[in-house]
Design an enzyme around this catalytic site. Structure first.
Site, PDB file in Angstrom:
ATOM      1  N   ASP A 130     -16.628   8.490  -2.770  1.00  0.00           N
ATOM      2  CA  ASP A 130     -15.452   8.178  -1.969  1.00  0.00           C
ATOM      3  C   ASP A 130     -15.038   9.463  -1.265  1.00  0.00           C
ATOM      4  OD1 ASP A 130     -13.239   6.907  -0.895  1.00  0.00           O
ATOM      5  OD2 ASP A 130     -12.039   7.056  -2.723  1.00  0.00           O
ATOM      6  N   CYS A 175     -16.302   3.150  -0.211  1.00  0.00           N
ATOM      7  CA  CYS A 175     -15.236   2.254   0.238  1.00  0.00           C
ATOM      8  C   CYS A 175     -14.810   2.498   1.683  1.00  0.00           C
ATOM      9  CB  CYS A 175     -14.042   2.329  -0.707  1.00  0.00           C
ATOM     10  SG  CYS A 175     -13.163   3.897  -0.668  1.00  0.00           S
ATOM     11  N   ARG A 198       0.885  -1.170   0.000  1.00  0.00           N
ATOM     12  CA  ARG A 198       0.000   0.000   0.000  1.00  0.00           C
ATOM     13  C   ARG A 198       0.914   1.209   0.000  1.00  0.00           C
ATOM     14  NH1 ARG A 198      -5.449   0.708   1.622  1.00  0.00           N
ATOM     15  NH2 ARG A 198      -5.931   2.726   2.577  1.00  0.00           N
ATOM     16  N   HIS A 232      -6.812   1.264  -7.075  1.00  0.00           N
ATOM     17  CA  HIS A 232      -7.159   0.509  -5.869  1.00  0.00           C
ATOM     18  C   HIS A 232      -7.965  -0.729  -6.288  1.00  0.00           C
ATOM     19  CE1 HIS A 232      -7.725  -0.519  -1.831  1.00  0.00           C
ATOM     20  NE2 HIS A 232      -8.407   0.523  -1.374  1.00  0.00           N
ATOM     21  N   ARG A 242     -14.255  -7.129   1.212  1.00  0.00           N
ATOM     22  CA  ARG A 242     -12.823  -6.896   1.005  1.00  0.00           C
ATOM     23  C   ARG A 242     -12.033  -8.141   1.392  1.00  0.00           C
ATOM     24  NH1 ARG A 242     -10.556  -1.974   1.067  1.00  0.00           N
ATOM     25  NH2 ARG A 242      -8.721  -3.196   0.528  1.00  0.00           N
ATOM     26  N   GLN A 291     -10.258  -2.948  -3.825  1.00  0.00           N
ATOM     27  CA  GLN A 291     -11.532  -2.345  -3.426  1.00  0.00           C
ATOM     28  C   GLN A 291     -12.624  -2.622  -4.458  1.00  0.00           C
ATOM     29  OE1 GLN A 291     -12.594  -0.610  -0.580  1.00  0.00           O
ATOM     30  NE2 GLN A 291     -14.530  -1.021  -1.637  1.00  0.00           N
TER      31      GLN A 291
END
Length: 354
Positions: A263, A303, A141, A168, A330, A171
């Site tokens: 988001d 998310c 990450r 991402h 997830r 996600q």
């Protein structure tokens, strides 16, 4: 001629032919998709075909059904280790990866920039090579997507993008699994994005058309998605026969939407831009007024973590909101990625309708 499975056993072990035949009977449906992901990296969904995306979602459904609902123990990661590099803090990505990998019998190791010499006293090149000798995969990450590209060149094990400034993918796989579970299929759905042209949106843009979904995007001026990503998305829309709309009007984008998505407007590292961003995104909060333009079966995704200015409580905590199912998924999608990239296991569950 009828085939007798017992003929394949020899002194308590399977012959090579027997293994192939039993694999066909147990895991055979997977072979029909002609998907082989073992050893691959997952940096962006751009690099995955429609069948490969469907296979990952199928795998996630299979693991969720067998482990969560049937209570089975599947030690598919037994004897394997996962190196988890986190330059950014995380709740869902960290916990889904750690608990998921451990649930499969593997050993996850969480590493921050305070734990290793990443790019400080040791180059990314050297770190990737060293971790390749310790672990079976690296989940990273990071701030800069280019760091992931460099790691894939130097590592001899799969690299999984846990988030970068550009994409991402983990996600979005969770989002698609959630929609698959709710609607019973993805083909023909219209997804509306209202918010920033960020990494989460980029991953939707790189994949939605491949699964037959239409995409409507509303972003303020100056906050549009990456131009190169937009150009690829336009190509995908033509190739897969889906509709694509880019606008600055949230209500126009919401028109006919099955799924409303937003988001955070202020990602990690953008805190100094908060005042400017809040001003630019005025009118972009998703409310029941926004939903009036959507289809009658609309749902909402985010998310997380969520801020009230992005979506009001009435929508966020409504029965239309799938955000907590989305958060749980997830775990199952990241487990599906790890199983697909590191093992020969194939789903036993009947293939879903996409």
């Amino acid at each position: 001629m009828l085939f007798n499975v017992s003929n394949c056993f020899s002194a308590a072990k399977l012959t090579w032919t027997g293994k192939r035949l039993l694999r066909h009977f147990w895991y055979g449906p997977a072979a029909q998709m002609n998907v082989h992901l073992k050893g691959r990296d997952l940096l962006t969904l751009q690099n995955y075909t429609a069948n490969e995306l469907k296979y990952l979602l199928w795998m996630a459904s299979d693991l969720k059904q067998r482990i969560k609902h049937k209570g089975e123990y599947l030690p598919l990661m037994q004897g394997k280790s996962l190196a988890m590099i986190f330059e950014k803090r995380s709740t869902r990505t960290r916990l889904s990866a750690e608990t998921g990998f451990a649930l499969l019998g593997g050993h996850p190791s969480f590493l921050t920039t305070q734990d290793i010499h990443l790019g400080t006293n040791e180059s990314l090149t050297d770190t990737a090579r060293v971790l390749s000798s310790f672990a079976n995969a690296i989940l990273a990450r990071v701030y800069k997507h280019n760091d992931l590209d460099l790691m894939t060149k130097e590592a001899t094990i799969p690299i999984i993008n846990g988030l970068s400034n550009l994409y991402h993918p983990l996600q979005i796989l969770a989002d698609y699994l959630t929609l698959q579970e709710h609607y019973g299929g993805l083909n023909g759905l219209t997804i509306t994005w209202i918010g920033d042209g960020n990494n989460v949106l980029h991953s939707i843009m790189m994949s939605a058309a491949k699964l037959g979904m239409h995409l409507r995007i509303a972003t303020p001026k100056g906050f549009e998605p990456d131009l190169r990503v937009t150009q690829i998305t336009e190509q995908y829309s033509k190739e897969y026969g889906t509709k694509l709309l880019l606008t600055t009007d949230p209500l126009e984008a919401a028109d006919g939407a099955n799924v409303l998505v937003t988001d955070t407007w202020i990602s990690m590292g953008q805190e100094e831009e908060k005042k400017e961003r809040l001003k630019a995104f005025q009118g972009y909060q998703i409310t029941m007024q926004t939903a009036k333009s959507a289809a009658s079966n609309w749902t909402f995704l985010h998310c997380l973590p969520r801020k009230p200015e992005e979506v009001d409580d009435e929508v966020f905590y409504s029965p239309r909101s799938l955000v907590f199912q989305e958060a749980e998924n997830r775990k199952w999608t990241i487990m599906a990625v790890m199983v697909s990239l590191l093992t020969d296991y194939s789903p036993q569950l009947q293939k879903p309708t996409f």
